[in-house]
Design a protein around this motif. Structure first.
Motif, PDB file in Angstrom:
ATOM      1  N   ASN A 275       0.845  -1.200   0.000  1.00 42.43           N
ATOM      2  CA  ASN A 275       0.000   0.000   0.000  1.00 42.43           C
ATOM      3  C   ASN A 275       0.877   1.246   0.000  1.00 42.43           C
ATOM      4  O   ASN A 275       0.763   2.128   0.867  1.00 42.43           O
ATOM      5  CB  ASN A 275      -0.961   0.014   1.195  1.00 42.43           C
ATOM      6  N   ALA A 276       1.734   1.320  -0.998  1.00 37.45           N
ATOM      7  CA  ALA A 276       2.736   2.390  -1.082  1.00 37.45           C
ATOM      8  C   ALA A 276       2.160   3.799  -0.976  1.00 37.45           C
ATOM      9  O   ALA A 276       2.753   4.648  -0.302  1.00 37.45           O
ATOM     10  CB  ALA A 276       3.542   2.237  -2.377  1.00 37.45           C
ATOM     11  N   PRO A 277       1.018   4.113  -1.619  1.00 37.51           N
ATOM     12  CA  PRO A 277       0.540   5.503  -1.528  1.00 37.51           C
ATOM     13  C   PRO A 277       0.258   5.967  -0.105  1.00 37.51           C
ATOM     14  O   PRO A 277       0.318   7.163   0.165  1.00 37.51           O
ATOM     15  CB  PRO A 277      -0.744   5.484  -2.373  1.00 37.51           C
ATOM     16  N   PHE A 278      -0.044   5.045   0.786  1.00 36.43           N
ATOM     17  CA  PHE A 278      -0.254   5.456   2.175  1.00 36.43           C
ATOM     18  C   PHE A 278       1.081   5.686   2.870  1.00 36.43           C
ATOM     19  O   PHE A 278       1.363   6.783   3.369  1.00 36.43           O
ATOM     20  CB  PHE A 278      -1.078   4.422   2.944  1.00 36.43           C
ATOM     21  N   ASP A 279       1.933   4.680   2.916  1.00 35.51           N
ATOM     22  CA  ASP A 279       3.175   4.799   3.690  1.00 35.51           C
ATOM     23  C   ASP A 279       4.108   5.858   3.115  1.00 35.51           C
ATOM     24  O   ASP A 279       4.663   6.671   3.866  1.00 35.51           O
ATOM     25  CB  ASP A 279       3.889   3.447   3.745  1.00 35.51           C
ATOM     26  N   LEU A 280       4.300   5.863   1.807  1.00 37.62           N
ATOM     27  CA  LEU A 280       5.236   6.818   1.215  1.00 37.62           C
ATOM     28  C   LEU A 280       4.712   8.250   1.310  1.00 37.62           C
ATOM     29  O   LEU A 280       5.487   9.186   1.526  1.00 37.62           O
ATOM     30  CB  LEU A 280       5.525   6.446  -0.230  1.00 37.62           C
ATOM     31  N   THR A 281       3.409   8.425   1.154  1.00 32.88           N
ATOM     32  CA  THR A 281       2.852   9.777   1.234  1.00 32.88           C
ATOM     33  C   THR A 281       2.900  10.301   2.662  1.00 32.88           C
ATOM     34  O   THR A 281       3.288  11.451   2.901  1.00 32.88           O
ATOM     35  CB  THR A 281       1.408   9.801   0.713  1.00 32.88           C
ATOM     36  N   LEU A 282       2.525   9.469   3.628  1.00 31.05           N
ATOM     37  CA  LEU A 282       2.564   9.935   5.006  1.00 31.05           C
ATOM     38  C   LEU A 282       3.999  10.232   5.436  1.00 31.05           C
ATOM     39  O   LEU A 282       4.268  11.211   6.141  1.00 31.05           O
ATOM     40  CB  LEU A 282       1.915   8.905   5.925  1.00 31.05           C
ATOM     41  N   HIS A 283       4.935   9.410   4.982  1.00 31.88           N
ATOM     42  CA  HIS A 283       6.364   9.659   5.240  1.00 31.88           C
ATOM     43  C   HIS A 283       6.795  10.995   4.639  1.00 31.88           C
ATOM     44  O   HIS A 283       7.480  11.798   5.279  1.00 31.88           O
ATOM     45  CB  HIS A 283       7.184   8.505   4.662  1.00 31.88           C
ATOM     46  N   ASP A 284       6.349  11.254   3.432  1.00 29.14           N
ATOM     47  CA  ASP A 284       6.679  12.517   2.763  1.00 29.14           C
ATOM     48  C   ASP A 284       6.118  13.713   3.527  1.00 29.14           C
ATOM     49  O   ASP A 284       6.794  14.729   3.705  1.00 29.14           O
ATOM     50  CB  ASP A 284       6.106  12.490   1.339  1.00 29.14           C
ATOM     51  N   ARG A 285       4.883  13.602   4.000  1.00 28.70           N
ATOM     52  CA  ARG A 285       4.277  14.722   4.721  1.00 28.70           C
ATOM     53  C   ARG A 285       4.940  14.951   6.076  1.00 28.70           C
ATOM     54  O   ARG A 285       5.029  16.081   6.546  1.00 28.70           O
ATOM     55  CB  ARG A 285       2.777  14.488   4.924  1.00 28.70           C
ATOM     56  N   GLU A 286       5.421  13.877   6.676  1.00 32.37           N
ATOM     57  CA  GLU A 286       6.148  14.025   7.943  1.00 32.37           C
ATOM     58  C   GLU A 286       7.436  14.811   7.729  1.00 32.37           C
ATOM     59  O   GLU A 286       7.799  15.671   8.535  1.00 32.37           O
ATOM     60  CB  GLU A 286       6.460  12.643   8.517  1.00 32.37           C
ATOM     61  N   LEU A 287       8.111  14.547   6.625  1.00 35.48           N
ATOM     62  CA  LEU A 287       9.319  15.293   6.294  1.00 35.48           C
ATOM     63  C   LEU A 287       8.998  16.743   5.982  1.00 35.48           C
ATOM     64  O   LEU A 287       9.704  17.668   6.418  1.00 35.48           O
ATOM     65  CB  LEU A 287      10.012  14.643   5.089  1.00 35.48           C
ATOM     66  N   GLU A 288       7.931  16.958   5.234  1.00 34.51           N
ATOM     67  CA  GLU A 288       7.530  18.320   4.867  1.00 34.51           C
ATOM     68  C   GLU A 288       7.177  19.140   6.100  1.00 34.51           C
ATOM     69  O   GLU A 288       7.509  20.330   6.188  1.00 34.51           O
ATOM     70  CB  GLU A 288       6.330  18.264   3.928  1.00 34.51           C
ATOM     71  N   ARG A 289       6.529  18.514   7.060  1.00 35.94           N
ATOM     72  CA  ARG A 289       6.070  19.210   8.257  1.00 35.94           C
ATOM     73  C   ARG A 289       7.257  19.838   9.009  1.00 35.94           C
ATOM     74  O   ARG A 289       7.167  20.952   9.510  1.00 35.94           O
ATOM     75  CB  ARG A 289       5.325  18.223   9.152  1.00 35.94           C
ATOM     76  N   ASP A 290       8.357  19.119   9.089  1.00 37.79           N
ATOM     77  CA  ASP A 290       9.537  19.615   9.799  1.00 37.79           C
ATOM     78  C   ASP A 290      10.618  20.156   8.863  1.00 37.79           C
ATOM     79  O   ASP A 290      11.703  20.501   9.301  1.00 37.79           O
ATOM     80  CB  ASP A 290      10.140  18.489  10.652  1.00 37.79           C
ATOM     81  N   ARG A 291      10.284  20.207   7.556  1.00 40.35           N
ATOM     82  CA  ARG A 291      11.231  20.678   6.542  1.00 40.35           C
ATOM     83  C   ARG A 291      12.570  19.943   6.643  1.00 40.35           C
ATOM     84  O   ARG A 291      13.646  20.536   6.637  1.00 40.35           O
ATOM     85  CB  ARG A 291      11.440  22.199   6.666  1.00 40.35           C
ATOM     86  N   ARG A 292      12.461  18.643   6.714  1.00 43.85           N
ATOM     87  CA  ARG A 292      13.650  17.804   6.793  1.00 43.85           C
ATOM     88  C   ARG A 292      13.993  17.245   5.409  1.00 43.85           C
ATOM     89  O   ARG A 292      13.226  17.362   4.474  1.00 43.85           O
ATOM     90  CB  ARG A 292      13.423  16.667   7.792  1.00 43.85           C
ATOM     91  N   TRP A 293      15.137  16.593   5.325  1.00 41.62           N
ATOM     92  CA  TRP A 293      15.580  16.018   4.060  1.00 41.62           C
ATOM     93  C   TRP A 293      14.585  14.995   3.560  1.00 41.62           C
ATOM     94  O   TRP A 293      14.159  14.116   4.297  1.00 41.62           O
ATOM     95  CB  TRP A 293      16.927  15.325   4.251  1.00 41.62           C
ATOM     96  N   SER A 294      14.246  15.104   2.289  1.00 43.65           N
ATOM     97  CA  SER A 294      13.389  14.103   1.672  1.00 43.65           C
ATOM     98  C   SER A 294      14.234  12.917   1.216  1.00 43.65           C
ATOM     99  O   SER A 294      15.465  12.991   1.157  1.00 43.65           O
ATOM    100  CB  SER A 294      12.663  14.697   0.470  1.00 43.65           C
ATOM    101  N   LEU A 295      13.566  11.832   0.874  1.00 41.24           N
ATOM    102  CA  LEU A 295      14.268  10.668   0.336  1.00 41.24           C
ATOM    103  C   LEU A 295      14.963  11.037  -0.963  1.00 41.24           C
ATOM    104  O   LEU A 295      16.094  10.608  -1.221  1.00 41.24           O
ATOM    105  CB  LEU A 295      13.293   9.510   0.122  1.00 41.24           C
TER     106      LEU A 295
END
Length: 240
Positions: A101-121
């Motif tokens: 279920n990649a769209p869930f895990d990868l998207t939520l991971h991406d938003r977590e990074l965006e929230r703290d403005r951290r390095w993306s994958l």
């Protein structure tokens, strides 16, 4: 063409505070490195989402209580960044990344990074392409006539894979790798494709699956919409 299915795979799984991609947070994360579906290394993280509550219904699923996460977890944004850094080596080497279920895990991971403005994958891997294998999508595309539910636990039963504990991030990641290995072994057409070709095929299959689900839902809800974007739902205003 390289035998990508014989290379080391990395499987990712997240357990979260809920199902909203834009507002829910990581609670636990796991990466499992596997060969031929067998784990050879594993890393796990416990995340503290700060002011975000861990609802009782989420705890009932993954077993992590809010107090435990606050007391022992690392900041959720930091966990997301550490996952990116750990995954980067696989991306740089062009190896498969397994995400059920990649769209869930990868998207939520991406938003977590965006929230703290951290390095993306993407930043951690030098903008090299991510090649994802999603066993839920592969199973649907290659065996559409089979009836019944297709959750990861259902796929484990169908492909005779032992699952050590549903909704435990490390166990789910290991199970996803093992199920994907069985799928690739059962369908030679996958092995005849390059890894980038399999990834791109899944982009199209995800649209087909979404359209099929949408048709089914509209029998009772004429306004139903099913998102077919895969493997990640883009940030608003950002092209896929």
């Amino acid at each position: 063409m390289s035998a990508w299915w014989l290379e080391e795979w990395t499987a990712l799984d997240l357990e979260t505070t809920g199902l909203d991609l834009e507002s829910d947070r990581i609670v636990t994360a796991a990466l499992v490195w596997a060969r031929k579906g067998v784990p050879v290394e594993m890393r796990t993280w416990l995340a503290d989402a700060g002011q975000q509550l861990v609802p009782a219904e989420a705890t009932a699923v993954h077993g992590v209580h809010e107090r435990h996460a606050h007391r022992h977890g690392r900041p959720a944004g930091l966990v997301a960044e550490m996952v990116s850094q750990a995954l980067a080596g696989s991306v740089i080497d062009g190896l498969p990344v397994i995400v059920a279920n990649a769209p869930f895990d990868l998207t939520l991971h991406d938003r977590e990074l965006e929230r703290d403005r951290r390095w993306s994958l993407a930043e951690a891997s030098g903008q090299l392409p991510l090649h994802v294998l999603d066993p839920l999508l592969l199973d649907w595309a290659l065996d559409q006539r089979r009836e019944g539910r297709r959750r990861l636990v259902d796929l484990c039963e169908h492909y005779e894979v032992q699952h050590e504990g549903p909704h435990r991030a490390d166990a789910d990641a290991a199970a996803a790798a093992a199920v994907t290995w069985r799928i690739v072994g059962e369908y030679p057409e996958l092995r005849q494709m390059s890894l980038p070709q399999v990834h791109e095929a899944q982009v199209g299959w995800a649209v087909e699956r979404a359209e099929a689900r949408q048709r089914a839902k509209r029998r009772t809800d004429p306004t139903a919409v099913v998102d077919g974007r895969w493997p990640l739902v883009p940030r608003q205003g950002v092209a896929r």
